[in-house]
Design a protein around this motif. Structure first.
Motif, PDB file in Angstrom:
ATOM      1  N   SER A  30       0.854  -1.191   0.000  1.00 43.95           N
ATOM      2  CA  SER A  30       0.000   0.000   0.000  1.00 43.95           C
ATOM      3  C   SER A  30       0.891   1.242   0.000  1.00 43.95           C
ATOM      4  N   ILE A  31       0.644   2.147  -0.943  1.00 40.24           N
ATOM      5  CA  ILE A  31       1.475   3.349  -1.073  1.00 40.24           C
ATOM      6  C   ILE A  31       0.605   4.593  -0.917  1.00 40.24           C
ATOM      7  N   LYS A  32       1.026   5.471  -0.013  1.00 37.49           N
ATOM      8  CA  LYS A  32       0.337   6.743   0.169  1.00 37.49           C
ATOM      9  C   LYS A  32       1.316   7.858  -0.166  1.00 37.49           C
ATOM     10  N   LEU A  33       0.951   8.653  -1.150  1.00 37.28           N
ATOM     11  CA  LEU A  33       1.827   9.740  -1.577  1.00 37.28           C
ATOM     12  C   LEU A  33       0.993  10.920  -2.048  1.00 37.28           C
TER      13      LEU A  33
ATOM     14  N   ILE B 280       7.119   3.016  -8.098  1.00 38.73           N
ATOM     15  CA  ILE B 280       7.514   2.780  -6.709  1.00 38.73           C
ATOM     16  C   ILE B 280       7.139   1.367  -6.287  1.00 38.73           C
ATOM     17  N   LYS B 281       5.916   0.953  -6.642  1.00 38.30           N
ATOM     18  CA  LYS B 281       5.452  -0.390  -6.283  1.00 38.30           C
ATOM     19  C   LYS B 281       6.320  -1.462  -6.947  1.00 38.30           C
ATOM     20  N   LYS B 282       6.695  -1.225  -8.188  1.00 34.51           N
ATOM     21  CA  LYS B 282       7.544  -2.181  -8.900  1.00 34.51           C
ATOM     22  C   LYS B 282       8.899  -2.320  -8.211  1.00 34.51           C
ATOM     23  N   GLU B 283       9.460  -1.208  -7.778  1.00 33.84           N
ATOM     24  CA  GLU B 283      10.755  -1.220  -7.094  1.00 33.84           C
ATOM     25  C   GLU B 283      10.672  -2.002  -5.783  1.00 33.84           C
ATOM     26  N   ILE B 284       9.576  -1.814  -5.054  1.00 31.37           N
ATOM     27  CA  ILE B 284       9.406  -2.505  -3.778  1.00 31.37           C
ATOM     28  C   ILE B 284       9.189  -4.003  -4.000  1.00 31.37           C
ATOM     29  N   LYS B 285       8.367  -4.364  -4.989  1.00 34.90           N
ATOM     30  CA  LYS B 285       8.096  -5.776  -5.266  1.00 34.90           C
ATOM     31  C   LYS B 285       9.350  -6.527  -5.682  1.00 34.90           C
ATOM     32  N   SER B 286      10.267  -5.844  -6.329  1.00 30.69           N
ATOM     33  CA  SER B 286      11.493  -6.493  -6.775  1.00 30.69           C
ATOM     34  C   SER B 286      12.418  -6.825  -5.599  1.00 30.69           C
ATOM     35  N   ASN B 287      12.136  -6.258  -4.427  1.00 33.56           N
ATOM     36  CA  ASN B 287      12.989  -6.482  -3.250  1.00 33.56           C
ATOM     37  C   ASN B 287      12.263  -7.165  -2.087  1.00 33.56           C
ATOM     38  N   ILE B 288      10.937  -7.022  -2.035  1.00 33.81           N
ATOM     39  CA  ILE B 288      10.159  -7.572  -0.924  1.00 33.81           C
ATOM     40  C   ILE B 288       9.039  -8.421  -1.504  1.00 33.81           C
ATOM     41  N   SER B 289       9.072  -9.710  -1.244  1.00 33.79           N
ATOM     42  CA  SER B 289       8.110 -10.604  -1.899  1.00 33.79           C
ATOM     43  C   SER B 289       6.961 -11.044  -0.994  1.00 33.79           C
ATOM     44  N   ARG B 290       7.051 -10.737   0.308  1.00 30.97           N
ATOM     45  CA  ARG B 290       6.006 -11.207   1.220  1.00 30.97           C
ATOM     46  C   ARG B 290       5.819 -10.237   2.367  1.00 30.97           C
ATOM     47  N   GLY B 291       4.568 -10.068   2.794  1.00 28.37           N
ATOM     48  CA  GLY B 291       4.271  -9.179   3.911  1.00 28.37           C
ATOM     49  C   GLY B 291       3.299  -8.081   3.515  1.00 28.37           C
ATOM     50  N   LYS B 292       2.663  -7.511   4.501  1.00 25.89           N
ATOM     51  CA  LYS B 292       1.795  -6.351   4.266  1.00 25.89           C
ATOM     52  C   LYS B 292       2.672  -5.115   4.462  1.00 25.89           C
TER      53      LYS B 292
ATOM     54  N   ILE C  22      12.395  14.934 -10.170  1.00 29.49           N
ATOM     55  CA  ILE C  22      11.678  14.465  -8.977  1.00 29.49           C
ATOM     56  C   ILE C  22      11.652  12.937  -8.932  1.00 29.49           C
ATOM     57  N   GLU C  23      11.378  12.324 -10.084  1.00 29.75           N
ATOM     58  CA  GLU C  23      11.339  10.857 -10.156  1.00 29.75           C
ATOM     59  C   GLU C  23      12.687  10.258  -9.759  1.00 29.75           C
ATOM     60  N   LYS C  24      13.752  10.823 -10.282  1.00 26.57           N
ATOM     61  CA  LYS C  24      15.095  10.317  -9.988  1.00 26.57           C
ATOM     62  C   LYS C  24      15.398  10.407  -8.494  1.00 26.57           C
ATOM     63  N   GLU C  25      15.116  11.566  -7.900  1.00 26.96           N
ATOM     64  CA  GLU C  25      15.412  11.765  -6.479  1.00 26.96           C
ATOM     65  C   GLU C  25      14.527  10.888  -5.596  1.00 26.96           C
ATOM     66  N   LEU C  26      13.264  10.768  -5.990  1.00 20.18           N
ATOM     67  CA  LEU C  26      12.342   9.961  -5.189  1.00 20.18           C
ATOM     68  C   LEU C  26      12.747   8.487  -5.198  1.00 20.18           C
ATOM     69  N   LEU C  27      13.084   7.955  -6.366  1.00 17.56           N
ATOM     70  CA  LEU C  27      13.472   6.545  -6.457  1.00 17.56           C
ATOM     71  C   LEU C  27      14.764   6.274  -5.686  1.00 17.56           C
ATOM     72  N   GLU C  28      15.644   7.256  -5.629  1.00 16.93           N
ATOM     73  CA  GLU C  28      16.860   7.108  -4.814  1.00 16.93           C
ATOM     74  C   GLU C  28      16.488   6.961  -3.334  1.00 16.93           C
ATOM     75  N   CYS C  29      15.542   7.784  -2.900  1.00 16.92           N
ATOM     76  CA  CYS C  29      15.074   7.714  -1.503  1.00 16.92           C
ATOM     77  C   CYS C  29      14.391   6.371  -1.226  1.00 16.92           C
ATOM     78  N   VAL C  30      13.585   5.913  -2.192  1.00 12.30           N
ATOM     79  CA  VAL C  30      12.878   4.635  -2.034  1.00 12.30           C
ATOM     80  C   VAL C  30      13.876   3.485  -1.901  1.00 12.30           C
ATOM     81  N   LYS C  31      14.903   3.486  -2.748  1.00 15.37           N
ATOM     82  CA  LYS C  31      15.917   2.422  -2.699  1.00 15.37           C
ATOM     83  C   LYS C  31      16.659   2.425  -1.360  1.00 15.37           C
ATOM     84  N   GLN C  32      16.955   3.608  -0.859  1.00 15.08           N
ATOM     85  CA  GLN C  32      17.643   3.710   0.427  1.00 15.08           C
ATOM     86  C   GLN C  32      16.749   3.215   1.557  1.00 15.08           C
TER      87      GLN C  32
END
Length: 271
Positions: free
Chosen positions: A13-16, A27-39, A108-118
């Motif tokens: 679930s993403i709130k932005l 953002i969801k794609k980036e998270i799914k590629s690293n986290i496969s289970r859990g809420k 903005i996309e570049k900076e945000l995805l950097e934050c998401v990865k971190q």
């Protein structure tokens, strides 16, 4: 900000802010590629402290119309026209902000995805610390179950011989004779041995335990696999309990089932 709670499947679930809603799928794609289970709940806030995407547009024609109308009112009522510009720009529809252009969106996309990865990296690091502690617990539990299974196996080897002795004594008691039909006795023993044999179940349990020990050391997600493996082990131990007529084995079966249930609950914490 990323947080998660135990969940059998994957639920992200993403709130932005609405201004960044176009980035939700990435953002969801980036998270799914690293986290496969859990809420997983993801919270994103955005403050633009730069002047990018904030070009102010003044509706000059509308300003002139406001001033013209004010002048008319002042003339008609013999009033002095003395309205500061700062007050005029507060009027409706005078000022607007230019929409964020493509170049700004890319930044903005570049900076945000950097934050998401971190954030994902920090999140995974915390999970690994917790996961290592849970791993130690899961290994101890399966070791205990393995010892109990070996005890069950050792008890089962003497079941047939015990049955022969009891059956022979029972026949002598009922018939009141020391003469026993050996052929009939052996036929009954064969039927009993076939009925109460748990050798196949024990073999499969040992195989499942070995699989479990291999999986627990893998680097890839194993939660669902071990969950399924525990179901299979439960099936084998239930069959073992239903076949056995030994109180010792029955008690051990209960202990194994309790241990498997504890593992099943704990494995819900594992990706």
């Amino acid at each position: 900000e990323i947080k998660s709670v135990n969940y059998k499947y994957s639920d992200i679930s993403i709130k932005l802010p609405r201004t960044l809603s176009y980035l939700e799928n990435k953002i969801k794609k980036e998270i799914k590629s690293n986290i496969s289970r859990g809420k997983v709940d993801v919270f994103i806030t955005f403050e633009n402290y730069s002047d990018e995407g904030k070009e102010v547009i003044v509706n000059k024609e509308l300003v002139k119309k406001y001033i013209d109308e004010f002048n008319k009112i002042a003339t008609e009522n013999n009033l002095k026209m003395d309205i500061p510009l700062a007050e005029i720009v507060k009027l409706p529809d005078i000022l607007t902000l230019k929409d964020i252009d493509e170049e700004v969106e890319d930044n903005i996309e570049k900076e945000l995805l950097e934050c998401v990865k971190q954030a994902i990296s920090n999140f995974i690091s915390m999970r690994e610390v917790e996961g290592n502690k849970i791993k130690e617990d899961l290994i101890k539990r399966i070791d205990t179950i393995e010892k109990q299974v070996e005890k069950i196996s050792s008890y089962s080897t003497g079941l047939v011989q015990e049955y022969v002795v009891k059956l022979e004594e029972r026949i002598k008691e009922i018939l009141r004779t020391d003469v026993v039909d050996e052929a009939r006795l052996m036929a009954e023993v064969v039927i009993y041995a076939d009925k109460c044999s748990i050798e196949e179940e024990i073999t499969r349990l040992r195989s499942h335990i070995n699989q479990y020990k291999q999986m627990i050391n893998e680097e890839k997600p194993i939660g669902k696999k071990i969950d399924f493996l525990i179901q299979e082990m439960n099936r084998e131990i239930n069959t073992t309990g239903s076949k056995s007529g030994s109180l010792d084995i029955t008690n051990l079966v209960i202990e194994v089932k309790i241990g498997l249930e504890d593992i099943r609950e704990q494995i819900q914490n594992i990706e």
